[in-house]
Design a protein around this motif. Structure first.
Motif, short mmCIF file in Angstrom:
data_model
loop_
_atom_site.label_atom_id
_atom_site.label_comp_id
_atom_site.label_asym_id
_atom_site.label_seq_id
_atom_site.Cartn_x
_atom_site.Cartn_y
_atom_site.Cartn_z
N ASP A 64 -16.00 24.25 5.91
CA ASP A 64 -15.18 24.86 4.89
C ASP A 64 -15.81 26.07 4.36
N LYS A 65 -14.97 27.19 4.28
CA LYS A 65 -15.34 28.42 3.85
C LYS A 65 -15.51 28.64 2.34
N ASP A 66 -14.94 27.68 1.82
CA ASP A 66 -15.02 27.50 0.26
C ASP A 66 -16.38 27.36 -0.36
N SER A 67 -16.62 27.59 -1.59
CA SER A 67 -17.92 27.03 -2.11
C SER A 67 -18.09 25.74 -1.94
N PHE A 68 -19.15 25.13 -2.26
CA PHE A 68 -19.49 23.75 -1.91
C PHE A 68 -18.61 22.78 -2.72
N HIS A 69 -18.39 22.95 -3.99
CA HIS A 69 -17.79 22.11 -4.79
C HIS A 69 -16.17 22.17 -4.24
N ASN A 70 -15.73 22.99 -3.56
CA ASN A 70 -14.38 23.10 -3.14
C ASN A 70 -14.33 22.56 -1.45
N GLY A 71 -15.37 22.21 -0.98
CA GLY A 71 -15.46 21.91 0.53
C GLY A 71 -15.95 20.42 0.57
N PRO A 72 -17.12 19.93 1.07
CA PRO A 72 -17.23 18.68 1.42
C PRO A 72 -17.53 17.79 -0.10
N PRO A 73 -17.61 16.60 -0.18
CA PRO A 73 -17.21 15.57 1.03
C PRO A 73 -15.85 15.57 1.27
N PHE A 74 -15.68 15.45 2.51
CA PHE A 74 -14.19 15.35 3.06
C PHE A 74 -13.63 14.15 3.25
N THR A 75 -12.46 13.96 3.05
CA THR A 75 -11.91 12.73 3.33
C THR A 75 -11.01 12.67 4.74
N PHE A 76 -11.17 11.54 5.46
CA PHE A 76 -10.79 11.49 6.89
C PHE A 76 -9.52 10.44 6.75
N THR A 77 -8.40 10.63 7.39
CA THR A 77 -7.62 9.59 7.64
C THR A 77 -6.96 9.95 8.99
N ILE A 78 -6.59 8.53 9.78
CA ILE A 78 -5.91 8.82 10.97
C ILE A 78 -4.31 8.63 10.63
N LEU A 79 -3.59 9.49 10.73
CA LEU A 79 -2.10 9.64 10.37
C LEU A 79 -1.25 8.82 11.43
N THR A 80 -1.55 9.06 12.81
CA THR A 80 -0.78 8.55 13.95
C THR A 80 -1.50 8.03 15.00
N GLY A 81 -1.13 7.15 15.85
CA GLY A 81 -1.82 6.80 16.86
C GLY A 81 -2.61 5.52 16.88
N ASN A 82 -2.68 5.09 15.66
CA ASN A 82 -3.43 4.01 15.31
C ASN A 82 -2.77 2.68 14.60
N GLU A 83 -1.40 2.68 15.11
CA GLU A 83 -0.63 1.73 14.57
C GLU A 83 -1.33 0.24 14.77
N GLU A 84 -1.83 -0.10 15.95
CA GLU A 84 -2.39 -1.44 16.07
C GLU A 84 -3.90 -1.62 15.72
N GLU A 85 -4.17 -0.62 14.89
CA GLU A 85 -5.37 -0.45 14.42
C GLU A 85 -6.66 -0.83 15.30
N GLU A 86 -6.69 0.01 16.10
CA GLU A 86 -7.73 -0.05 17.35
C GLU A 86 -8.97 0.72 16.97
#
Length: 379
Positions: A64-86
């Protein structure tokens, strides 16, 4: 630019004019105007069927090109393709298996993954991850036996990397891991990822057979690794002879010539079969393609043969020795550049037992101390 520091002066119109100054600090606050960036933009990964739940498939990389407090930590989410929770995605961006995959059930999954930064308001970006399920490993790993020779001064071995196991697998996507039986871990370690063998300090004289194995996750194969440790005696250094080879690297000498040359050298200089040949060190000659090998010969009854005697033997057998490798010179004393007669030249040899040189090939590794040769005129 994160800030400016200005000096402002106020000056009046009197006579004489008077003035004063003040410092003005201007801080520039970062606005969260950059979205997270995936590198690469999209991902492709594979997983073998029948791998256990929790197997790591992929590490997402986000900046992320923003300063540190506007960047990480990042929140990751699987939006599609994981309907069966594999799949699961941990807070560090590691994609893992949540089921045991079967190649016959499905061969491919496409996931849409979102990364959200920590700014206000939050910025998001997306990536697509293609995961292919392949058949499990069908080939066993193959590994080359390794023999390691360590030369060290008496009880003064500092430890370090002494060699590397070379293993391959015909299954393209197999990840190999290396293990060492626990009872040997007090003396040696094996890097589980790259097969480097590390010896701890204070090895005693003798032979060590390491119980090492390599695994592709399905098959486990033992590897023959033998370590020979030889401790030098101070008396050896006073009776060494140097053979200087032409146009050979230390690794080529160790891997291609050392065994053959040692055998030929034994035949040339040993007076009795019970005498012992000791290769003390090999070291490149600075600024050239030459290589020096130091050795001494111990008599069966104790003591060492004098260098002059060994040089005479070498001179007589030089033609046979050069059938193995080309010799540039045979040295006892090295008075080059010193204006003194041979009998007035004194050479001393010193060993730095804490500066080890490791010359490693796929089949053989030679670990020896660095040496220094000092010569001076006695006239």
């Amino acid at each position: 630019i994160s800030g400016y520091s200005l000096v402002v002066q106020a000056r009046d119109s009197g006579t004489p004019p008077l003035s004063s100054s003040v410092t003005v600090n201007v801080d520039i606050s970062d606005v969260n105007d950059n979205s997270p960036v995936f590198t690469p933009a999209n991902y492709t990964a594979v997983i073998q069927e029948n791998k256990p739940v929790g197997t790591s498939i992929l590490q997402l990389v986000v900046t992320d090109k923003d300063s540190f407090h506007n960047g990480p930590p990042f929140t990751f989410t699987i939006l599609t393709g994981n309907e069966e929770e594999e799949f699961t995605l941990d807070p560090h961006g590691v994609l893992r298996s949540a089921v045991i995959f079967k190649h016959m059930v499905s061969t491919e999954y496409v996931l849409c993954v979102q990364a959200k930064d920590s700014g206000r308001p939050q910025q998001v970006s997306h990536t697509y991850v293609q995961v292919r399920v392949i058949e499990e490993s069908i080939h066993k790993p193959t590994a080359i036996p390794l023999e390691i020779f360590i030369v060290t001064m008496e009880d003064d071995f500092p430890g370090g990397v002494i060699g590397k196991i070379h293993a391959t697998d015909q299954d393209v996507y197999d990840v190999l891991t290396y293990t060492l039986k626990s009872e040997q871990k007090s003396l040696f370690k094996v890097n589980s990822h790259d097969g480097k063998i590390i010896a701890l300090g204070g090895l005693d004289n003798g032979k060590y057979v390491l119980n090492v194995s390599v695994s592709d996750g399905r098959f486990q194969v033992p590897i023959d690794v033998v370590v020979h440790v030889e401790q030098l005696l101070q008396e050896m250094l006073q009776n060494t002879v140097t053979i200087r080879f032409e146009n050979v690297s230390p690794e080529d000498f160790v891997g291609l010539h050392m065994h053959g040359f040692r055998r030929t050298l034994r035949n040339a200089v040993l007076s009795q079969k019970q005498d012992s040949l000791h290769i003390i060190s090999i070291q490149p000659v600075a600024g050239s393609g030459q290589l020096d090998m130091l050795f001494a010969v111990q008599m069966h009854g104790g003591g060492f043969y004098k260098p002059a005697y060994l040089i005479q033997k070498l001179t007589n057998a030089r033609r046979h020795l050069e059938n193995v490798i080309r010799i540039s010179a045979i040295l006892e004393k090295n008075c080059s550049g010193l204006d003194c007669q041979e009998q007035h030249c004194e050479q001393s040899l010193s060993i730095d037992s804490h500066s080890l040189m490791t010359y490693s090939t796929a089949r053989i590794s030679f670990v020896c101390p660095r040496f220094y040769r000092n010569v001076r005129c006695m006239c």
